[in-house]
Each structure stands twice: as structure tokens, then as C-alpha cells.
Design an enzyme around this catalytic site. Structure first.
Site, PDB file in Angstrom:
ATOM      1  N   ASN A   9      31.783  29.027  32.848  1.00  0.00           N
ATOM      2  CA  ASN A   9      30.524  28.644  33.500  1.00  0.00           C
ATOM      3  C   ASN A   9      29.555  29.793  33.266  1.00  0.00           C
ATOM      4  O   ASN A   9      29.629  30.815  33.932  1.00  0.00           O
ATOM      5  CB  ASN A   9      30.789  28.419  35.000  1.00  0.00           C
ATOM      6  CG  ASN A   9      29.512  28.190  35.782  1.00  0.00           C
ATOM      7  OD1 ASN A   9      28.443  27.985  35.198  1.00  0.00           O
ATOM      8  ND2 ASN A   9      29.623  28.222  37.102  1.00  0.00           N
ATOM      9  N   LYS A  11      26.537  29.985  33.885  1.00  0.00           N
ATOM     10  CA  LYS A  11      25.472  30.060  34.907  1.00  0.00           C
ATOM     11  C   LYS A  11      24.110  30.237  34.223  1.00  0.00           C
ATOM     12  O   LYS A  11      23.915  29.746  33.111  1.00  0.00           O
ATOM     13  CB  LYS A  11      25.795  31.157  35.918  1.00  0.00           C
ATOM     14  CG  LYS A  11      27.194  30.968  36.520  1.00  0.00           C
ATOM     15  CD  LYS A  11      27.479  31.779  37.754  1.00  0.00           C
ATOM     16  CE  LYS A  11      28.874  31.478  38.257  1.00  0.00           C
ATOM     17  NZ  LYS A  11      29.231  32.202  39.465  1.00  0.00           N
ATOM     18  N   HIS A  95      29.250  22.999  42.525  1.00  0.00           N
ATOM     19  CA  HIS A  95      29.475  24.445  42.537  1.00  0.00           C
ATOM     20  C   HIS A  95      28.900  25.023  43.830  1.00  0.00           C
ATOM     21  O   HIS A  95      27.860  24.581  44.305  1.00  0.00           O
ATOM     22  CB  HIS A  95      28.825  25.106  41.318  1.00  0.00           C
ATOM     23  CG  HIS A  95      29.245  26.527  41.156  1.00  0.00           C
ATOM     24  ND1 HIS A  95      28.693  27.539  41.901  1.00  0.00           N
ATOM     25  CD2 HIS A  95      30.198  27.101  40.379  1.00  0.00           C
ATOM     26  CE1 HIS A  95      29.285  28.682  41.578  1.00  0.00           C
ATOM     27  NE2 HIS A  95      30.207  28.442  40.660  1.00  0.00           N
ATOM     28  N   GLU A  97      27.304  27.594  44.463  1.00  0.00           N
ATOM     29  CA  GLU A  97      25.927  28.096  44.378  1.00  0.00           C
ATOM     30  C   GLU A  97      24.924  26.945  44.547  1.00  0.00           C
ATOM     31  O   GLU A  97      23.849  27.137  45.112  1.00  0.00           O
ATOM     32  CB  GLU A  97      25.727  28.841  43.042  1.00  0.00           C
ATOM     33  CG  GLU A  97      26.435  30.191  43.075  1.00  0.00           C
ATOM     34  CD  GLU A  97      26.834  30.747  41.715  1.00  0.00           C
ATOM     35  OE1 GLU A  97      26.357  30.253  40.687  1.00  0.00           O
ATOM     36  OE2 GLU A  97      27.660  31.683  41.708  1.00  0.00           O
ATOM     37  N   GLU A 167      37.443  27.024  44.239  1.00  0.00           N
ATOM     38  CA  GLU A 167      36.707  28.273  44.109  1.00  0.00           C
ATOM     39  C   GLU A 167      36.392  28.834  45.496  1.00  0.00           C
ATOM     40  O   GLU A 167      35.388  28.421  46.112  1.00  0.00           O
ATOM     41  CB  GLU A 167      35.395  28.041  43.352  1.00  0.00           C
ATOM     42  CG  GLU A 167      35.600  27.551  41.939  1.00  0.00           C
ATOM     43  CD  GLU A 167      34.455  27.979  41.032  1.00  0.00           C
ATOM     44  OE1 GLU A 167      34.717  28.703  40.061  1.00  0.00           O
ATOM     45  OE2 GLU A 167      33.300  27.612  41.308  1.00  0.00           O
ATOM     46  N   GLY A 173      32.093  36.007  41.910  1.00  0.00           N
ATOM     47  CA  GLY A 173      31.186  37.082  41.515  1.00  0.00           C
ATOM     48  C   GLY A 173      31.326  38.348  42.342  1.00  0.00           C
ATOM     49  O   GLY A 173      30.499  39.246  42.260  1.00  0.00           O
ATOM     50  N   SER A 212      36.247  35.348  40.234  1.00  0.00           N
ATOM     51  CA  SER A 212      36.607  36.662  39.680  1.00  0.00           C
ATOM     52  C   SER A 212      37.906  36.634  38.888  1.00  0.00           C
ATOM     53  O   SER A 212      38.695  37.577  38.906  1.00  0.00           O
ATOM     54  CB  SER A 212      36.665  37.725  40.787  1.00  0.00           C
ATOM     55  OG  SER A 212      35.401  37.846  41.426  1.00  0.00           O
TER      56      SER A 212
HETATM   57  P1  PGA Z   1      33.073  34.415  38.687  1.00  0.00           P
HETATM   58  O1  PGA Z   1      32.417  32.962  38.897  1.00  0.00           O
HETATM   59  O2  PGA Z   1      34.182  34.266  37.683  1.00  0.00           O
HETATM   60  O3  PGA Z   1      31.938  35.274  38.172  1.00  0.00           O
HETATM   61  O4  PGA Z   1      33.573  34.852  40.025  1.00  0.00           O
HETATM   62  C1  PGA Z   1      33.212  31.814  38.990  1.00  0.00           C
HETATM   63  C2  PGA Z   1      32.343  30.612  39.232  1.00  0.00           C
HETATM   64  O5  PGA Z   1      31.368  30.723  39.979  1.00  0.00           O
HETATM   65  O6  PGA Z   1      32.597  29.509  38.669  1.00  0.00           O
END
Ligand code: PGA
Length: 253
Positions: A9, A11, A95, A97, A167, A173, A212
Site C-alpha cells: 500500500n 499510500k 483502511h 486512515e 491492521e 506506521g 509495521s
Molecule cells: P505500515 O502501514 O506498514 O507503514 O505500518 C500498513 C498499512 O497502513 O497498510
């Protein structure tokens, strides 16, 4: 046996040069294992060019979001049919976010899930709890409710054409990763929720871990019985880092 799916992803990161370089780097280093599927989800503007670059490589393409509507006066939105048209096979829905920063309720997420399926795209449905919800021991309830909204709208059998990503919001992140055992507990719960509706669908559905994930922690997570891959943010922006996770999946045999 379920295949692993290692999904990047990206982003809101990149440029034409970056996405071309990253795509080429991934294609050049894809593990030969038939059990490992690789997917990249670049930002919308790069989908067409990435689609052309990956043609025939086996690398799969997905988008990060989709409109719940089929077409029409929805300025700035992108329809599932358009994603399918430019070469996407998958689309991420729900997601955290988007749930947190763009006001997407579980009902909106369910409508997007249905819109994707209607055009033959595989939704990658994200679920997961916040730190507060985990501390209040509400993880399983939160995840169940997020799943229930989709099951009610799309039906249990729709999960035969979908992927689920667990997740934990506190791990995205942040550099904090759920332990393999913590993740496995929730993945097992997710599979049980699906199994209550259809055991075969539950046995077949890929459940990815996200938060992460990187080369160093991938093997431990991917060795768990109900973890079928990863949804990777930060570590998907560098071909070597992303491929290290793919290699960890290939090494599971
Ligand atoms: P990350 O993000 O690997 O940077 O923690 C995962 C995600 O949001 O899909």
C-alpha cells in the site's frame, strides 16, 4: 492450502519516476514460489503506467480506494469500473486512515466492498482496533462489528472473492508490530466469524496482517496458521524491503 499475498500500500507517496523504478525493481526480484502472490497499490494517477509495466509479470495491481457509486456526478471520485478498466484486480477498502480521516463508517466501507465486487474487483477489506479499544479489551468486538457490516450488506459468500486485512491501528506506521501470537489470535477470530456463516469460505479466504511489517518481523508473523500474507505500507516503498517480505513468505514453503 492458501497462497500468501504480499500487498504493498504505497499510500500518498511517489512520483512517476519513483513508481516506475519501484515497479521495475519489484518485477525484477519477484520470488519464483507459486505460493506467493505479490500486489502493489499505487496512487490513482500511476495505475495506468504501472499496469503497462507489469503486463505479463504476474505482479498484481490494486487501488487504495473506490467510490461506493457506479458512475455519475461525484466530483473527484473514482468508480470501480474505471479501476477495472485500467488494469486493477484488487482495491483496498476500509483502511483505517480512510475510516479515521475521511469519515468512512462501516456501512460506507460495506457499500464500497459491494461496488468493487460488482465490477469484478477483489476488495481487500481492512479491519482493526485502536490502541484504546485494545486496552479496553474490545479488539474482538470491534473487528466483529466491522466484519458484520460487510457480511450483512454483501453476504458471507462474497468473501470467496475478497481478502481481509487485520491492521491494528496502533501498529500502522508506528514501528510497533503486533506479536505473531497477538495477530494470530485476531486472525483466528476473523476466520471463526466467517466460518459461522460458511466454513469453506472461511477456510479459503486470505487474511493478511498489516502494521509495521518488515523483512525482520515477517517470518514470525507469516509462520502463524491464520496469517496468509501482509498489507505493507512503509516497507513497500522500497523494492528490496518489500521483496524481503516476499522472500520470507516464499521461505515458509
Ligand atoms: P505500515 O502501514 O506498514 O507503514 O505500518 C500498513 C498499512 O497502513 O497498510
Amino acid at each position: 492450502m492458501r497462497n500468501f499475498l504480499i500487498a504493498g500500500n504505497w499510500k500518498m507517496n511517489g512520483s512517476t519516476a519513483m513508481s516506475n523504478g519501484l515497479t521495475d525493481g519489484i518485477v525484477a526480484g519477484m520470488p519464483a514460489s507459486e505460493r506467493v502472490e505479490l500486489l502493489v497499490c499505487p496512487p490513482y494517477p500511476y495505475l495506468g503506467t504501472v499496469a503497462a509495466r507489469i503486463a505479463g509479470s504476474g505482479l498484481r495491481l490494486g487501488a487504495q480506494n473506490v467510490s461506493a457509486h457506479a458512475a455519475g456526478a461525484y466530483t473527484g471520485e473514482t468508480a470501480a469500473a474505471m479501476l477495472q478498466d485500467v488494469g486493477c484486480e484488487y482495491v483496498i477498502v476500509g483502511h483505517s486512515e480512510r475510516r479515521a480521516m475521511h469519515g468512512e463508517s462501516s456501512e460506507i466501507v460495506a457499500a464500497k466492498f459491494c461496488a468493487a465486487l460488482a465490477e469484478g474487483l477483489k476488495p481487500v477489506l481492512c479491519v482493526g482496533e485502536t490502541l484504546q479499544e485494545r486496552e479496553e479489551e474490545r479488539t474482538m468486538t470491534v473487528v466483529s462489528e466491522q466484519l458484520k457490516a460487510v457480511i450483512e450488506m454483501a453476504g458471507i459468500d462474497s468473501f470467496s472473492s475478497a481478502v481481509i486485512a487485520y491492521e491494528p491501528v496502533w501498529a500502522i506506521g508506528t514501528g510497533l508490530t503486533a506479536t505473531p501470537e497477538q495477530a494470530q489470535d485476531v486472525h483466528k477470530h476473523i476466520r471463526d466469524v466467517i466460518a459461522a456463516g460458511n466454513e469453506q469460505v472461511a477456510a479459503d479466504v486470505q487474511i493478511l496482517y498489516g502494521g509495521s511489517m518488515k523483512g525482520e518481523n515477517a517470518a514470525g508473523l507469516l509462520s502463524m496458521p491464520d496469517i496468509d500474507g501482509g498489507l505493507i505500507g512503509g516497507a513497500s516503498l522500497n523494492a528490496a524491503d518489500f521483496l524481503a517480505i516476499a522472500d520470507a513468505a516464499a521461505a515458509q514453503g
